[in-house]
Scaffold this motif. Structure first.
Motif, PDB file in Angstrom:
ATOM      1  N   THR A 119      39.746  71.251  15.811  1.00 46.49           N
ATOM      2  CA  THR A 119      38.985  70.810  14.649  1.00 46.49           C
ATOM      3  C   THR A 119      39.292  71.656  13.413  1.00 46.49           C
ATOM      4  O   THR A 119      39.880  72.742  13.509  1.00 46.49           O
ATOM      5  N   TYR A 120      38.835  71.160  12.283  1.00 44.31           N
ATOM      6  CA  TYR A 120      38.950  71.935  11.044  1.00 44.31           C
ATOM      7  C   TYR A 120      38.279  73.292  11.192  1.00 44.31           C
ATOM      8  O   TYR A 120      38.851  74.326  10.821  1.00 44.31           O
TER       9      TYR A 120
ATOM     10  N   TYR B 212      42.530  66.963   8.110  1.00 43.22           N
ATOM     11  CA  TYR B 212      41.416  66.704   9.038  1.00 43.22           C
ATOM     12  C   TYR B 212      40.574  65.506   8.643  1.00 43.22           C
ATOM     13  O   TYR B 212      39.365  65.468   8.874  1.00 43.22           O
ATOM     14  N   GLY B 213      41.215  64.505   8.054  1.00 38.42           N
ATOM     15  CA  GLY B 213      40.494  63.275   7.739  1.00 38.42           C
ATOM     16  C   GLY B 213      40.939  62.679   6.418  1.00 38.42           C
ATOM     17  O   GLY B 213      42.124  62.684   6.073  1.00 38.42           O
TER      18      GLY B 213
ATOM     19  N   ASN C 111      37.724  65.244   3.163  1.00 39.95           N
ATOM     20  CA  ASN C 111      38.116  66.276   4.116  1.00 39.95           C
ATOM     21  C   ASN C 111      39.218  67.169   3.547  1.00 39.95           C
ATOM     22  O   ASN C 111      39.207  68.394   3.736  1.00 39.95           O
TER      23      ASN C 111
ATOM     24  N   HIS D 229      37.669  69.550   1.115  1.00 42.17           N
ATOM     25  CA  HIS D 229      36.920  70.575   1.847  1.00 42.17           C
ATOM     26  C   HIS D 229      37.878  71.579   2.504  1.00 42.17           C
ATOM     27  O   HIS D 229      37.616  72.790   2.517  1.00 42.17           O
ATOM     28  N   THR D 230      38.997  71.088   3.019  1.00 41.26           N
ATOM     29  CA  THR D 230      39.967  71.951   3.678  1.00 41.26           C
ATOM     30  C   THR D 230      40.615  72.909   2.691  1.00 41.26           C
ATOM     31  O   THR D 230      40.777  74.103   2.977  1.00 41.26           O
TER      32      THR D 230
ATOM     33  N   LYS E 284      45.975  62.139  -1.416  1.00 48.33           N
ATOM     34  CA  LYS E 284      45.622  63.407  -0.766  1.00 48.33           C
ATOM     35  C   LYS E 284      46.204  64.595  -1.526  1.00 48.33           C
ATOM     36  O   LYS E 284      45.526  65.617  -1.717  1.00 48.33           O
TER      37      LYS E 284
END
Length: 286
Positions: free
Chosen positions: A59-60, A86-87, A91, A94-95, A135
């Motif tokens: 997971t992240y 991760y999405g 995501n 956030h990453t 992205k």
């Protein structure tokens, strides 16, 4: 603030190599040898920490913990594999925030569907080019240190879309604002030359031992035109060979102290026991 060393080395135009780090023991040894940059490899950090394949299972949160720990232990600036982010777009945002706060210097995203697969294994599926462009734009916008925290855009298009698709995607990712572009799993030096000569942005090479891409001498990669190369599997596979031999010798021959062992005393000092001993001397009560 991100470490400026990565940006500075890219701007110098001088080719350099970056070792992959799979665990903190490897980080300690890389510190001894001395590298300005290290690579936090998703495949091998996942394998070493959880004994799982690089198939989008970690997971992240788990990977953030590994990268944060590696950034703390390593004396070299950290380039971190962040898979697909991760999405979706949120995501990715956030990453980037999380990895930058964790002390990472550069973050790498790829254009596979989530969950992803290792770039040198089958059954990879790509997201639409337009989705990956979004992205990258989100990642570029999310970073706090606009100058030194760098975005690396990887495409896995070679096996499904050929070199034409690879170049088309890299061009789009370049225009979207990626600082470094990364054509994964190229199959020959000729393809590597094509990828490098088509872009002004730095192009990175992935020297994944046992994968689709040949692993020539670093001087050849420099001549081809790469900015730098990562070696994500080198230390892990070397360690596997050494461990297999040592364990086989122990099981079959009873050898518990083979020749050429790394010094236990030196490793203890490098991992921080010297500071523990200093503390004990200062504060121990007789």
């Amino acid at each position: 603030m991100a470490d400026p060393i990565f940006r500075q080395k890219l701007e110098s135009g001088k080719f350099f190599v970056v070792p992959g780090i799979q665990d903190m023991i490897t980080a300690v040894i890389a510190n001894k040898v001395g590298f300005d940059l290290v690579y936090g490899t998703g495949y091998w950090l996942t394998a070493s920490a959880w004994g799982l394949p690089d198939a989008g299972i970690a997971t992240y949160t788990e990977m953030l913990n590994r990268m944060e720990t590696l950034a703390r232990v390593s004396t070299g600036a950290l380039i971190a594999d962040a898979d697909t982010g991760y999405g979706g777009l949120l995501n990715v945002h956030h990453t980037v925030k999380g990895y930058e706060k964790a002390g990472v210097t550069a973050i790498q995203f790829e254009d596979q569907e989530f969950p992803k697969k290792c770039g040198h294994t089958p059954f990879k599926r790509l997201i639409p080019l337009e989705d990956m462009v979004e992205k990258i734009k989100v990642a570029v916008d999310a970073r706090e240190d606009k100058e030194n925290f760098l975005i690396i855009a990887r495409t896995d298009a070679r096996q499904s879309e050929g070199m034409d698709g690879t170049l088309r995607r890299l061009e789009a990712y370049d225009k979207a604002g990626a600082d470094v572009i990364f054509p994964e799993a190229l199959t020959s030096e000729e393809e590597m030359e094509i990828a490098c000569k088509n872009f002004d942005k730095p192009v990175m090479a992935n020297m994944s031992n046992g994968g689709h891409t040949p692993v020539p001498h670093a001087s050849v990669l420099e001549e081809i035109g790469y900015a730098y190369a990562i070696y994500p599997s080198l230390t892990s596979l070397v360690a596997c060979t050494a461990m297999e031999k040592a364990l086989t010798d122990l099981k079959e021959k009873g050898i518990g102290e083979p020749d050429e062992l790394f010094s236990f005393k030196e490793f203890s000092e490098r991992i921080g026991f010297d500071k523990v001993w200093e503390f004990e001397k200062k504060w121990a009560k007789d």
